[in-house]
Every structure is written in C-alpha cells, then in structure tokens.
Motif scaffolding. Structure first.
Motif, PDB file in Angstrom:
ATOM      1  N   GLU A  78      35.483 -68.487 -38.688  1.00 11.96           N
ATOM      2  CA  GLU A  78      36.176 -69.768 -38.565  1.00 11.96           C
ATOM      3  C   GLU A  78      36.952 -69.852 -37.250  1.00 11.96           C
ATOM      4  OE1 GLU A  78      35.624 -72.263 -40.548  1.00 11.96           O
ATOM      5  OE2 GLU A  78      34.439 -71.076 -41.957  1.00 11.96           O
ATOM      6  N   ASN A  79      37.575 -68.749 -36.853  1.00 10.54           N
ATOM      7  CA  ASN A  79      38.322 -68.750 -35.591  1.00 10.54           C
ATOM      8  C   ASN A  79      37.389 -68.940 -34.400  1.00 10.54           C
ATOM      9  OD1 ASN A  79      40.614 -68.233 -37.117  1.00 10.54           O
ATOM     10  ND2 ASN A  79      40.477 -66.035 -36.831  1.00 10.54           N
ATOM     11  N   THR A  80      36.236 -68.301 -34.449  1.00 14.22           N
ATOM     12  CA  THR A  80      35.237 -68.458 -33.393  1.00 14.22           C
ATOM     13  C   THR A  80      34.788 -69.912 -33.311  1.00 14.22           C
ATOM     14  OG1 THR A  80      34.489 -66.175 -33.699  1.00 14.22           O
ATOM     15  CG2 THR A  80      32.968 -67.675 -32.584  1.00 14.22           C
ATOM     16  N   ALA A  81      34.526 -70.517 -34.465  1.00 14.13           N
ATOM     17  CA  ALA A  81      34.092 -71.919 -34.487  1.00 14.13           C
ATOM     18  C   ALA A  81      35.207 -72.857 -34.023  1.00 14.13           C
ATOM     19  CB  ALA A  81      33.614 -72.293 -35.894  1.00 14.13           C
ATOM     20  N   ASP A  82      36.467 -72.525 -34.317  1.00 14.14           N
ATOM     21  CA  ASP A  82      37.581 -73.354 -33.829  1.00 14.14           C
ATOM     22  C   ASP A  82      37.670 -73.307 -32.307  1.00 14.14           C
ATOM     23  OD1 ASP A  82      38.355 -74.204 -36.360  1.00 14.14           O
ATOM     24  OD2 ASP A  82      40.000 -72.766 -36.530  1.00 14.14           O
ATOM     25  N   ILE A  83      37.609 -72.109 -31.744  1.00 10.87           N
ATOM     26  CA  ILE A  83      37.693 -71.961 -30.284  1.00 10.87           C
ATOM     27  C   ILE A  83      36.528 -72.692 -29.614  1.00 10.87           C
ATOM     28  CG2 ILE A  83      37.563 -70.311 -28.364  1.00 10.87           C
ATOM     29  CD1 ILE A  83      39.000 -68.277 -30.259  1.00 10.87           C
ATOM     30  N   ALA A  84      35.323 -72.444 -30.097  1.00 11.33           N
ATOM     31  CA  ALA A  84      34.142 -73.070 -29.501  1.00 11.33           C
ATOM     32  C   ALA A  84      34.104 -74.566 -29.785  1.00 11.33           C
ATOM     33  CB  ALA A  84      32.878 -72.384 -30.018  1.00 11.33           C
ATOM     34  N   GLY A  85      34.547 -74.977 -30.976  1.00 12.78           N
ATOM     35  CA  GLY A  85      34.530 -76.399 -31.336  1.00 12.78           C
ATOM     36  C   GLY A  85      35.405 -77.238 -30.427  1.00 12.78           C
ATOM     37  N   ILE A  86      36.561 -76.711 -30.075  1.00 13.11           N
ATOM     38  CA  ILE A  86      37.443 -77.430 -29.148  1.00 13.11           C
ATOM     39  C   ILE A  86      36.789 -77.522 -27.773  1.00 13.11           C
ATOM     40  CG2 ILE A  86      39.615 -77.267 -27.856  1.00 13.11           C
ATOM     41  CD1 ILE A  86      40.917 -76.314 -30.483  1.00 13.11           C
ATOM     42  N   ALA A  87      36.161 -76.447 -27.327  1.00 14.07           N
ATOM     43  CA  ALA A  87      35.501 -76.464 -26.016  1.00 14.07           C
ATOM     44  C   ALA A  87      34.378 -77.497 -25.985  1.00 14.07           C
ATOM     45  CB  ALA A  87      34.965 -75.069 -25.681  1.00 14.07           C
ATOM     46  N   VAL A  88      33.578 -77.559 -27.043  1.00 13.03           N
ATOM     47  CA  VAL A  88      32.478 -78.520 -27.115  1.00 13.03           C
ATOM     48  C   VAL A  88      33.025 -79.948 -27.140  1.00 13.03           C
ATOM     49  CG1 VAL A  88      30.654 -79.394 -28.647  1.00 13.03           C
ATOM     50  CG2 VAL A  88      30.856 -76.938 -28.218  1.00 13.03           C
ATOM     51  N   ALA A  89      34.031 -80.194 -27.965  1.00 12.39           N
ATOM     52  CA  ALA A  89      34.608 -81.537 -28.068  1.00 12.39           C
ATOM     53  C   ALA A  89      35.236 -81.966 -26.746  1.00 12.39           C
ATOM     54  CB  ALA A  89      35.648 -81.575 -29.190  1.00 12.39           C
ATOM     55  N   TYR A  90      35.909 -81.050 -26.080  1.00 14.70           N
ATOM     56  CA  TYR A  90      36.543 -81.377 -24.808  1.00 14.70           C
ATOM     57  C   TYR A  90      35.485 -81.711 -23.752  1.00 14.70           C
ATOM     58  CZ  TYR A  90      39.605 -81.259 -20.762  1.00 14.70           C
ATOM     59  OH  TYR A  90      40.278 -81.602 -19.618  1.00 14.70           O
ATOM     60  N   ASP A  91      34.429 -80.915 -23.693  1.00 14.93           N
ATOM     61  CA  ASP A  91      33.350 -81.199 -22.738  1.00 14.93           C
ATOM     62  C   ASP A  91      32.753 -82.580 -23.007  1.00 14.93           C
ATOM     63  OD1 ASP A  91      33.713 -78.748 -21.497  1.00 14.93           O
ATOM     64  OD2 ASP A  91      31.921 -77.824 -22.377  1.00 14.93           O
ATOM     65  N   ALA A  92      32.538 -82.912 -24.272  1.00 22.61           N
ATOM     66  CA  ALA A  92      31.992 -84.228 -24.626  1.00 22.61           C
ATOM     67  C   ALA A  92      32.981 -85.328 -24.243  1.00 22.61           C
ATOM     68  CB  ALA A  92      31.667 -84.282 -26.113  1.00 22.61           C
ATOM     69  N   PHE A  93      34.256 -85.130 -24.520  1.00 22.62           N
ATOM     70  CA  PHE A  93      35.279 -86.112 -24.180  1.00 22.62           C
ATOM     71  C   PHE A  93      35.305 -86.380 -22.679  1.00 22.62           C
ATOM     72  CE2 PHE A  93      39.876 -86.701 -23.005  1.00 22.62           C
ATOM     73  CZ  PHE A  93      39.922 -88.053 -23.308  1.00 22.62           C
ATOM     74  N   LYS A  94      35.158 -85.322 -21.887  1.00 19.92           N
ATOM     75  CA  LYS A  94      35.215 -85.480 -20.433  1.00 19.92           C
ATOM     76  C   LYS A  94      34.014 -86.257 -19.897  1.00 19.92           C
ATOM     77  CE  LYS A  94      38.364 -84.315 -18.451  1.00 19.92           C
ATOM     78  NZ  LYS A  94      39.630 -85.081 -18.321  1.00 19.92           N
ATOM     79  N   MET A  95      32.995 -86.495 -20.705  1.00 21.69           N
ATOM     80  CA  MET A  95      31.854 -87.311 -20.295  1.00 21.69           C
ATOM     81  C   MET A  95      32.105 -88.799 -20.528  1.00 21.69           C
ATOM     82  SD  MET A  95      28.468 -85.219 -21.310  1.00 21.69           S
ATOM     83  CE  MET A  95      28.819 -83.757 -22.260  1.00 21.69           C
ATOM     84  N   THR A  96      33.178 -89.133 -21.237  1.00 22.80           N
ATOM     85  CA  THR A  96      33.494 -90.540 -21.491  1.00 22.80           C
ATOM     86  C   THR A  96      34.282 -91.117 -20.325  1.00 22.80           C
ATOM     87  OG1 THR A  96      35.636 -90.174 -22.583  1.00 22.80           O
ATOM     88  CG2 THR A  96      33.649 -90.045 -23.981  1.00 22.80           C
ATOM     89  N   GLN A  97      34.264 -92.435 -20.222  1.00 19.07           N
ATOM     90  CA  GLN A  97      35.027 -93.097 -19.162  1.00 19.07           C
ATOM     91  C   GLN A  97      36.510 -92.774 -19.296  1.00 19.07           C
ATOM     92  OE1 GLN A  97      34.401 -97.326 -19.015  1.00 19.07           O
ATOM     93  NE2 GLN A  97      35.707 -97.599 -17.230  1.00 19.07           N
ATOM     94  N   GLN A  98      37.011 -92.821 -20.512  1.00 16.17           N
ATOM     95  CA  GLN A  98      38.430 -92.525 -20.732  1.00 16.17           C
ATOM     96  C   GLN A  98      38.743 -91.070 -20.395  1.00 16.17           C
ATOM     97  OE1 GLN A  98      40.409 -91.892 -24.674  1.00 16.17           O
ATOM     98  NE2 GLN A  98      40.988 -94.023 -24.310  1.00 16.17           N
ATOM     99  N   GLY A  99      37.857 -90.161 -20.750  1.00 15.44           N
ATOM    100  CA  GLY A  99      38.057 -88.746 -20.459  1.00 15.44           C
ATOM    101  C   GLY A  99      38.069 -88.442 -18.978  1.00 15.44           C
TER     102      GLY A  99
END
Length: 180
Positions: A78-99
């Motif tokens: 679960e900790n591994t998925a939390d660390i990686a999940g935030i990284a994936v979500a952040y990368d996706a967010f940075k692809m948005t205009q708002q990000g």
C-alpha cells in the motif's frame, strides 16, 4: 467545472494508487496474463526489490503512538502504491492547462491545491485504541501517514510549500524514494 488540481490530487491519486498495485511487491510477481511468473530481468528485479526494502525501512521508522511504529513489511504494498500513485497523478495533472499554469485560487497555487487535495481525502480522526488495532491488523498505513509518507518523498511538494531542511517533513533529496 471542478478544479483540476483537486480532482487530480484527490481521485487522481487514488486511481494512480490502484493502477500501480500492478507493480507493488505482490503485483510485480505476475506477468501480463496474470500468471505467477518472474518476467523481470535479474538486474531490474534487484533494483525494484531494493526500492521496496527502502519503503519498508522508511515506514518502519514512523511513530504512530508513543513508541508504536508502522509495520513497514506489512504495509509495503500500500505504501508503494501511495508513493507511486501520487507521482502518476502529479504527472497527469502537469499535462493539464491548469497544471501548467500558476493561477491562484483562494491564495493557493495549482500545485499547492493538488497536494492539499491529497491531504483532504485522507483526513480522519480515530481513537488511540482503534489506531493500535489498525497498526496490528491493517495492510494500509494510518491515513495521516498515507499523506505524510508519500509527500515526504515527492520533490514537487517541497517546491510547492517551500519545505526546507529543519522542517518536520523534510527528507534530503538523496533519501527520497522514487518508485518509478
């Protein structure tokens, strides 16, 4: 019409978390067809296992109550998925205009709102007795450590909130765990 930062930080982190379970300590043992089979190169699997051990070691140092610590071995998936999940979500967010922008809402930058949203989805209050039960039986870290643990390993969090040496959540860059 919702704020992208809140969506990507909240549900985006959860979606990233669930997707990356495919490559946590247990999911990594299965091939693309769902068969229990070692599909890794020897070198890549050794690097991965080293990262997993770092997660176990780090989370085992987190104190929950008095001298009660998280069981890093029990919560590693679960900790591994939390660390990686935030990284994936952040990368996706940075692809948005708002990000990619820097427009503040309520005084917070897009990145700050992203990380605040992560904290909001895990906010909870529980009695110490329940927390003790949780630590001994739940494969998830307590909710506050599902926020603090991964964010301490996320460099953009440091930049968003100007986290510096001496701050409670500061980890030197060379100690931050990057799963992927």
């Amino acid at each position: 019409n919702a704020d992208d930062a809140l969506n990507y930080g909240g549900i985006g982190m959860v979606i990233g978390h669930e997707i990356t379970h495919t490559f946590d300590d247990q999911g990594a043992q299965y091939d693309k067809d769902g068969n229990l089979k070692n599909w890794w190169t020897k070198e890549d699997y050794a690097k991965f296992k080293s990262k997993i051990q770092q997660v176990i070691n780090m989370y085992s140092t987190y104190t929950v109550l008095d001298n009660l610590h998280i069981n890093g071995a029990m919560t590693v998936g679960e900790n591994t998925a939390d660390i990686a999940g935030i990284a994936v979500a952040y990368d996706a967010f940075k692809m948005t205009q708002q990000g990619q922008g820097n427009t503040k809402i309520d005084g917070f930058t897009p990145d700050q709102r992203f990380f605040i949203s992560i904290a909001k989805i895990w906010r909870v209050k529980m009695k110490d007795e329940f927390l003790r039960l949780w630590i001994n039986n739940n494969p998830h870290s307590p909710p506050n450590w599902r926020v603090n643990g991964p964010l301490m390993n996320t460099t953009p969090f440091y930049e968003a909130f100007n986290v510096k040496p001496g701050d409670k959540m500061f980890l030197p860059k060379n100690e931050r765990i990057i799963i992927w």
